[in-house]
Scaffold this active site. Structure first.
Site, mmCIF file in Angstrom:
data_model
loop_
_atom_site.group_PDB
_atom_site.id
_atom_site.type_symbol
_atom_site.label_atom_id
_atom_site.label_comp_id
_atom_site.label_asym_id
_atom_site.label_seq_id
_atom_site.Cartn_x
_atom_site.Cartn_y
_atom_site.Cartn_z
ATOM 1 N N LYS A 126 -2.121 -6.070 2.546
ATOM 2 C CA LYS A 126 -1.016 -5.121 2.745
ATOM 3 C C LYS A 126 -0.420 -5.385 4.116
ATOM 4 C CE LYS A 126 0.995 -1.539 0.726
ATOM 5 N NZ LYS A 126 1.209 -1.207 -0.688
ATOM 6 N N ASP A 166 7.108 -1.648 -0.686
ATOM 7 C CA ASP A 166 6.354 -0.383 -0.621
ATOM 8 C C ASP A 166 7.340 0.609 -0.003
ATOM 9 O OD1 ASP A 166 3.419 0.778 -0.876
ATOM 10 O OD2 ASP A 166 4.142 1.538 1.024
HETATM 11 P P1 NDP Z 1 10.187 4.715 -1.323
HETATM 12 O O1 NDP Z 1 10.429 4.376 0.088
HETATM 13 O O2 NDP Z 1 11.063 4.168 -2.366
HETATM 14 O O3 NDP Z 1 10.156 6.304 -1.510
HETATM 15 C C1 NDP Z 1 9.253 7.103 -0.799
HETATM 16 C C2 NDP Z 1 9.564 8.550 -1.131
HETATM 17 O O4 NDP Z 1 8.546 9.359 -0.554
HETATM 18 C C3 NDP Z 1 10.888 9.018 -0.530
HETATM 19 O O5 NDP Z 1 11.434 10.019 -1.337
HETATM 20 C C4 NDP Z 1 10.430 9.596 0.806
HETATM 21 O O6 NDP Z 1 11.300 10.590 1.331
HETATM 22 C C5 NDP Z 1 9.110 10.206 0.437
HETATM 23 N N1 NDP Z 1 8.246 10.242 1.638
HETATM 24 C C6 NDP Z 1 7.842 9.179 2.375
HETATM 25 N N2 NDP Z 1 7.108 9.579 3.423
HETATM 26 C C7 NDP Z 1 7.052 10.909 3.330
HETATM 27 C C8 NDP Z 1 6.441 11.912 4.100
HETATM 28 N N3 NDP Z 1 5.731 11.605 5.211
HETATM 29 N N4 NDP Z 1 6.584 13.193 3.699
HETATM 30 C C9 NDP Z 1 7.284 13.492 2.567
HETATM 31 N N5 NDP Z 1 7.891 12.594 1.799
HETATM 32 C C10 NDP Z 1 7.779 11.333 2.183
HETATM 33 O O7 NDP Z 1 8.642 4.296 -1.597
HETATM 34 P P2 NDP Z 1 7.925 4.049 -2.976
HETATM 35 O O8 NDP Z 1 8.453 4.962 -4.002
HETATM 36 O O9 NDP Z 1 7.922 2.598 -3.230
HETATM 37 O O10 NDP Z 1 6.413 4.443 -2.620
HETATM 38 C C11 NDP Z 1 5.914 5.765 -2.771
HETATM 39 C C12 NDP Z 1 4.391 5.723 -2.806
HETATM 40 O O11 NDP Z 1 3.960 4.895 -3.900
HETATM 41 C C13 NDP Z 1 3.709 5.152 -1.579
HETATM 42 O O12 NDP Z 1 2.473 5.805 -1.380
HETATM 43 C C14 NDP Z 1 3.453 3.709 -1.965
HETATM 44 O O13 NDP Z 1 2.388 3.139 -1.231
HETATM 45 C C15 NDP Z 1 3.074 3.893 -3.421
HETATM 46 N N6 NDP Z 1 3.197 2.714 -4.268
HETATM 47 C C16 NDP Z 1 4.380 2.046 -4.377
HETATM 48 C C17 NDP Z 1 4.471 0.949 -5.187
HETATM 49 C C18 NDP Z 1 5.776 0.266 -5.449
HETATM 50 O O14 NDP Z 1 5.796 -0.603 -6.330
HETATM 51 N N7 NDP Z 1 6.854 0.592 -4.766
HETATM 52 C C19 NDP Z 1 3.286 0.404 -5.882
HETATM 53 C C20 NDP Z 1 2.117 1.241 -5.786
HETATM 54 C C21 NDP Z 1 2.095 2.332 -4.962
HETATM 55 P P3 NDP Z 1 12.245 10.216 2.581
HETATM 56 O O15 NDP Z 1 13.278 9.307 2.014
HETATM 57 O O16 NDP Z 1 12.762 11.528 3.032
HETATM 58 O O17 NDP Z 1 11.355 9.541 3.588
#
Ligand code: NDP
Length: 446
Positions: A126, A166
């Site tokens: 990662k 991510d």
């Molecule tokens: P994105 O950046 O596309 O979206 C993240 C979302 O989570 C946004 O809506 C963001 O809101 C919100 N968020 C992030 N940090 C915080 C916080 N501290 N408090 C509240 N909301 C928060 O990321 P992904 O959708 O790709 O990833 C989301 C999760 O899924 C992560 O844990 C990632 O590790 C996991 N994941 C992702 C994969 C992928 O293929 N993308 C694969 C497997 C797991 P805001 O815009 O306001 O920050």
């Protein structure tokens, strides 16, 4: 926790100070391994668990870049190459101001197990940076990505280490990173990154895969309970890549996604979220959740009480970030008769909340199993790149659904075999651990 593992855990905490998320991820795995070390002492004799907790390689580097005003900015970049027993290191890059070594190590550690569960030949790694893309122009993001890759390129490769997206890293960032890799190396090495655009080596379904996969996993959990998504109310936290495509698949399977969020708040839309509008606001306009409420008008409201987990639902899918669902949230979900919690994000549920779910009989699926569809489809992208082939959407989605079904069954059967019936966390940890441990044993002391 088993006594032997407890001493080892204390050692790991002392050896990796001030990395709370990493300790939490290790502890969660150790909590499941007692019966495994009792049954298979050769793993302890070969120090497999201690070796597994020490990354094979950790890279930390300076990322200098210039902002639009001509000012010099400096960020810190990371890549932790955790374990290559099963294949090249594989795992995403996270760009978020909260990123530090402890976050990258927790994600990399989890990735080893998740990747093993897919049954595909990928090791765990990662990376990321404490860079905040929010509010930055496309040009700033491009310059940052180019500087990041100017160091990272020497550590990655299709047979060595294959990063992906991510939090904060989507198609735009992967494009800039790939462009810079190609420019420096003079190689069109498609397999070096996954999550690429469809016209230049990407795979169908990769964008949707993590969200779709999580919902497929829940669909298997429901089927095991003799039930289905039909008419179920679901809360999905976040509104990024994982959340949006989880919502899409929930709707396709007959469920009603009634709430989602971002870091500024949550929205409740009792008749079901308007997905096209949500995509428009969050993907096209890169807007905030409040913009969705304003555009949607009557029916949708910004949440006021507690967190999104206070909305009454049958199923909760935390899809935003680590430790976003705590004990108070768990109590609210239990009081509202929520029956299933499945992690679309990595480690979004605190240990206290997981314990409450277990005591209350709420079915709980850990991220390393439930969200493995993203990395599984990345591995399918690598397969297509290696054979210079490209598969149809339907074929790729069928493969994804099949992989999620197999992970689900593997978790349930392993949990049963080791005396934890219905415990997906124990099943996932034990099944993945034995798979990686056997490969490490076979490869000698390296
Ligand atoms: P994105 O950046 O596309 O979206 C993240 C979302 O989570 C946004 O809506 C963001 O809101 C919100 N968020 C992030 N940090 C915080 C916080 N501290 N408090 C509240 N909301 C928060 O990321 P992904 O959708 O790709 O990833 C989301 C999760 O899924 C992560 O844990 C990632 O590790 C996991 N994941 C992702 C994969 C992928 O293929 N993308 C694969 C497997 C797991 P805001 O815009 O306001 O920050």
């Amino acid at each position: 926790m088993d006594e032997k593992l407890h001493d080892l855990y204390e050692d790991i905490v002392a050896r990796n100070p001030a990395e709370g998320e990493f300790h939490q991820a290790v502890r969660e795995v150790f909590d499941s391994l007692g019966p495994v070390v009792a049954k298979h002492p050769h793993y302890t004799d070969a120090a497999i668990i201690r070796r597994l907790c020490e990354p094979e390689r950790q890279i930390i580097f300076r990322v200098p870049w210039t902002d639009d005003a001509g000012g010099v900015q400096v960020n810190r970049g990371f890549r932790v190459e955790f374990n290559s027993a099963l294949g090249p290191y594989k795992g995403g890059l996270r760009f978020h101001p909260s990123v530090y070594l402890g976050i990258v190590k927790f994600l990399g550690f989890e990735q080893i197990f998740k990747n093993a569960l897919t049954g595909l030949p990928i090791g765990g790694g990662k990376g990321g940076a404490d860079f905040d893309p929010k509010g930055r122009s496309d040009n700033e993001v491009m310059r940052f990505c180019q500087s990041f890759m100017t160091e990272l390129y020497r550590h990655i490769g299709e047979h060595t280490d294959v990063p992906a997206g991510d939090i904060g890293v989507g198609g735009r960032e992967i494009g800039y990173l790939f462009g810079q890799y190609k420019r420096i190396t003079n190689r069109y090495e498609s397999g070096v990154l996954t999550g690429k655009g469809l016209s230049w080596g990407g795979s169908q379904v990769r964008t949707e895969a993590t969200g779709y996969g999580t919902v497929y996993f829940v669909s298997e959990m429901l089927a095991a309970m003799g039930d289905s998504f039909d008419g179920k109310r679901v809360a999905v936290s976040g509104s990024g890549n994982v959340a949006i495509y989880a919502i899409e698949k929930i709707q396709q399977l007959g469920g009603i996604a009634v709430a989602c969020s971002d870091s500024s708040g949550y929205v409740v839309d009792d008749n079901g979220l308007d997905l096209e509008l949500l995509k428009d606001v969050k993907i096209k306009q890169r807007g905030r959740i409040a913009d969705y409420v304003q555009a949607r008008g009557r029916g949708a409201e910004l949440g006021t009480a507690g967190s999104i987990w206070h909305v009454p639902v049958d199923i909760a899918l935390p899809c935003a970030t680590q430790n976003e669902l705590d004990a108070d949230d768990a109590k609210a979900l239990i009081a509202n008769d929520c029956r299933i919690v499945a992690e679309g994000a990595n480690m979004p549920t605190t240990p206290e909340a997981i314990k409450l779910f277990s005591d209350a009989g709420v079915r709980f699926a850990p991220g390393k199993a439930a969200n493995a569809g993203g990395v599984a489809t990345s591995a399918l992208e690598m397969q297509q790149n290696a054979s210079r082939d490209s598969w149809s959407f339907d074929h790729t989605e069928e493969r994804l659904a099949e992989i999620m079904r197999s992970i689900h069954d593997r978790c349930l059967h392993t949990a049963e075999a080791y005396g934890f019936p219905g415990n997906y966390t124990a099943g996932a940890n034990i099944s993945a651990f034995t798979h990686v441990a056997d490969a490490m044993l076979a490869q000698g002391l390296i």
